[in-house]
Design an enzyme around this catalytic site. Structure first.
Site, PDB file in Angstrom:
ATOM      1  CG  HIS B  55       5.551   8.336  -0.314  1.00 33.65           C
ATOM      2  ND1 HIS B  55       6.610   9.191  -0.191  1.00 33.65           N
ATOM      3  CD2 HIS B  55       6.000   7.144   0.140  1.00 33.65           C
ATOM      4  CE1 HIS B  55       7.647   8.558   0.332  1.00 33.65           C
ATOM      5  NE2 HIS B  55       7.303   7.299   0.552  1.00 33.65           N
ATOM      6  CB  CYS B 125       8.961  10.841  -2.550  1.00 33.28           C
ATOM      7  SG  CYS B 125       7.201  11.117  -2.799  1.00 33.28           S
TER       8      CYS B 125
END
Lengths: 590, 185
Positions: B55, B125
């Protein structure tokens, strides 16, 4: 005509329009958050020409356009090739909306300095109305801060040294005083304590802090006399800031410096000196004298004397003396700048002249490591035995009680507090010992019987006798003591208190055998047994009969039929059969 | 054809001609959502080695920006529940001011990066971070991050899990959503 992948004729017609100097036409992708377009532009074109194209295609004004390539903002005067914009590359476009973006707020401001400024700003603007108020509020803002941590720490220092000493019967005030001195003289200790999660937990609970502070009777008096202080206490914002300050020693030092500087500048304002004096006499002095009563030492005599004796007003220029070196060792002469006493640093107390940042003016007198063997401790013990009221007072202080309760419930925290107690920092063996004794000790502290025993002067005297006996032992057989009692004296005298009334024979026989100077093993066993008593308490061990079951049987098999005597001998020797036999043989009339 | 050669204009010049001189450093924060479990379990489960479930977020102007199931969020750097990042990559400097950047983010948040547009595999993301990184610096984020979805999907296990994984929206708590009023679907 705004087609993305224009057909060749369209491109060519465009290129005819755009060809500025006959340069190559390149296709540049212009990307906005919403969409993207391909724009044909001459290689040598300038950014403003490019923007012209874009504004046509995107239906926006040219000055709303912000072009970004490779992290750079393209300015009108630049050319495309200057930025390396070639065929097929992508340029980012942001179309500025008419209103100011909220992103202009400087969220990136460094938070620490902002917080510091906010703190000092808030402390100063507590009463922003008039100059006198300003002086007052500045005084009452940060200056309780030093004594607040002082009070807080005394609450803490008291507790932690209580638990730490394991005696629970030290002189309240003197202990506080010693703790205070140590704290003041050794800033690392301060930060150590501050880092203690228990402390931090407490600090983050404003109600608890307020309770603690208000429970102090001197503080209550002070609050009656000076309602501003109670205002300050009741202002959660200010409390929180103060706690933040106390929690963060760097911030605190910063604030102190600012404070000192501001005060010293205040002096030079016409009338400022008087305002300072007034502020000092109104607020600081009663606070300091209240603190002084509590702490029992007398660092403020200098202050009191000097305030009147300082006839000379400081020159009305700015104070150009450098502030004391905050990182230097606490020295005894130069920390007196910047308080209401102004330039009267001629006070000649042996301790440091108090200043705003160092309210008690404590020098670097430290406690010394041999806390148990120090003469101070001896006198403490004497005082305690003479003055049982002290113990009761201490124990009945409300915050004490709640703290003891919470400690008893959280033995881990208690042991942590213990371990972090700077008094024991250098003595891991002692820490271990304390840790073992701690849970029992805590429980006993809550046991009202134990409390009553502790306030019983005769019991205390008996304890003193034991202590003296052990000391004698220490001198007689110095090699013995360190192996048994790393600290030099058994802790847990209160635990011993509980047990002593129930097991009179062993101590008396212990005292009896001490002068006899029996065999070393006997003494050792005696010590071990006493230690067990202190450490184990009465309830947690099995009765001697059960413990010595096996030995009893052996003894009776050998022919010692007097079970009582056997038991006593076994108890006296801690279960050693051979020694018990010798005892029995020695004492039996045969 | 004239081919003029300019001496000092490589595409990513850092010390080049900045009349303004304002440059804001841009960093990429990389977090492993699996906390190391992917590194250990992926050979068994997927048949290939994945070093982490990545992430990412962009840190600039002292704030961290990331895209999740609730849209674009911001927080102080390292301020999400994930804690501090596993890796920090310096992406360089940007001349883009915060004002322009927030404008840009607002438009992004209204269009392609609304909350409901989040797709664990295709539009997550890292997609956002990649785009923002290019906007700010012209550079992309390391490819092992953007290749992750395809890596996973190329395994039979990934294919099997795909319907489940598709419904997962990763939204690390601890941030403030930008343009939250625009994120209702």
């Amino acid at each position: 005509m705004a087609e993305n992948s224009g057909a060749d004729p369209a491109v060519e017609s465009k290129s005819e329009e755009n060809a500025a100097a006959g340069g190559t036409i390149i296709m540049v992708t212009v990307k906005t958050p919403k969409d993207k377009e391909e724009i044909a532009i001459s290689e040598d074109a300038s950014v403003s020409q490019f923007k012209e194209e874009i504004s046509k295609r995107f239906k926006a004004k040219q000055d709303q356009l912000v072009l970004i390539f490779a992290g750079k903002i393209l300015k009108d005067g630049d050319t495309l090739s200057q930025h390396g914009i070639k065929d097929g590359l992508t340029v980012h476009l942001v179309i500025k909306t008419a209103q100011k973006a909220t992103g202009g707020s400087s969220t990136a401001a460094p938070s620490s300095s902002g917080a510091t400024q906010a703190n000092s700003g808030n402390a100063g603007t507590a009463n922003p109305s008039s100059a006198s108020n300003l002086g007052t509020s500045q005084g009452s803002g940060p200056s309780p801060a030093p004594s607040q941590p002082a009070n807080i720490f005394t609450g803490f220092g008291d507790l932690s040294s209580l638990a730490g000493l394991g005696m629970g019967s030290a002189n309240f005030m003197e202990l506080q005083q010693q703790m205070q001195r140590q704290l003041m003289s050794n800033p690392e200790m301060l930060s150590q304590i501050m880092e203690n999660p228990l402390v931090q937990n407490m600090m983050s609970n404003p109600d608890l802090m307020r309770q603690m502070i208000m429970a102090n009777p001197q503080m209550q008096q002070l609050m009656e006399r000076n309602p501003e202080i109670s205002h300050m206490l009741n202002n959660p914002e200010l409390m929180r800031q103060t706690m933040e300050l106390a929690r963060n020693p760097a911030m605190m030092q910063e604030m102190m410096r600012n404070q000192d500087r501001a005060l010293s500048n205040l002096e030079s304002i016409p009338g400022g000196y008087n305002a300072l004096r007034r502020m000092y006499t109104d607020i600081q002095e009663p606070m300091f004298s209240a603190a002084r009563e509590q702490f029992g030492n007398n660092p403020f005599s200098a202050l009191g004397g000097n305030t009147d004796g300082s006839g000379a007003q400081p020159s009305r220029t700015e104070n150009r003396e450098p502030l004391p070196n905050p990182w230097g060792p606490p020295d005894t002469t130069s920390s007196g700048t910047g308080t209401g006493t102004g330039t009267t640093t001629t006070s000649t107390t042996s301790s440091t002249t108090p200043s705003v940042s160092n309210p008690l003016g404590v020098g670097s007198s430290s406690l010394g490591n041999g806390i148990f063997n120090s003469p101070g401790m001896q006198s403490l013990m004497q005082q305690i035995s003479e003055n049982p009221q002290l113990m009761q007072n201490m124990l009945s202080a409300p915050y004490m009680r709640s703290m003891m309760q919470s400690l008893a419930q959280n033995p881990e925290i208690a042991s942590q507090v213990l371990l972090n107690n700077p008094l024991f920092a250098g003595n891991p063996q002692l820490q271990e010992q304390m840790r073992h004794q701690l849970p029992v000790f805590l429980q006993q502290m809550q046991n009202p019987e134990a409390l009553s025993v502790m306030t019983n002067p005769r019991a205390m005297q008996a304890l003193m006798q034991i202590q003296q006996g052990l000391q004698t032992l220490q001198t007689e057989a110095p090699g013995l003591m360190p192996s048994l009692f790393p600290g030099g004296m058994p802790g847990g005298i209160p635990t011993g208190v509980n047990v002593t009334p129930e097991n009179p024979p062993p101590p008396s026989s212990g005292q009896g055998s001490t002068p006899a100077a029996g065999t070393n093993p006997t003494q050792q066993q005696l010590m071990q047994q006493m230690l067990q008593m202190f450490a184990g308490g009465s309830a947690s061990t099995q009765t001697p009969e059960v413990r010595f079951q096996q030995q009893l049987e052996q003894l009776s098999a050998m022919g010692f039929i007097n079970r009582e005597a056997n038991l006593q001998a076994l108890i006296a020797t801690g279960g050693d059969i051979n020694a018990a036999i010798e005892r029995l043989l020695g004492s039996q009339p045969s | 054809m004239l081919m003029t050669v300019y001496n000092c204009s490589p595409p990513h010049h850092k010390h080049g001609m900045d009349p303004n001189g304002t440059a804001f450093p841009v960093q990429l924060y990389i977090y492993d959502l699996s906390r190391g479990m992917a590194r250990q379990l992926s050979p068994i489960m997927l048949g290939k080695q994945l070093d982490g479930i990545w992430h990412t977020s962009i840190v600039v102007y002292g704030e961290e920006f990331f895209f999740g199931g609730v849209g674009i969020s911001s927080c102080p750097p390292g301020g999400t529940m994930l804690g501090p990042p596993d890796t920090v990559v310096e992406l360089g400097n940007t001349e883009v001011t915060e004002e322009i950047f927030m404008d840009y983010l607002s438009s992004l948040g209204e269009t392609t990066y609304r909350g409901e547009r989040y797709r664990l595999f295709e539009h997550n993301c890292n997609t956002f971070t990649n785009e923002v990184a290019q906007f700010l610096t012209g550079k992309k984020i390391p490819s092992y991050i953007t290749d992750l979805p395809s890596e996973v999907l190329s395994t039979p296990f990934g294919q099997v899990l795909r319907p489940i994984l598709d419904s997962i929206h990763i939204a690390p708590p601890g941030g403030n959503v930008i343009n939250s009023h625009n994120n209702h679907s």
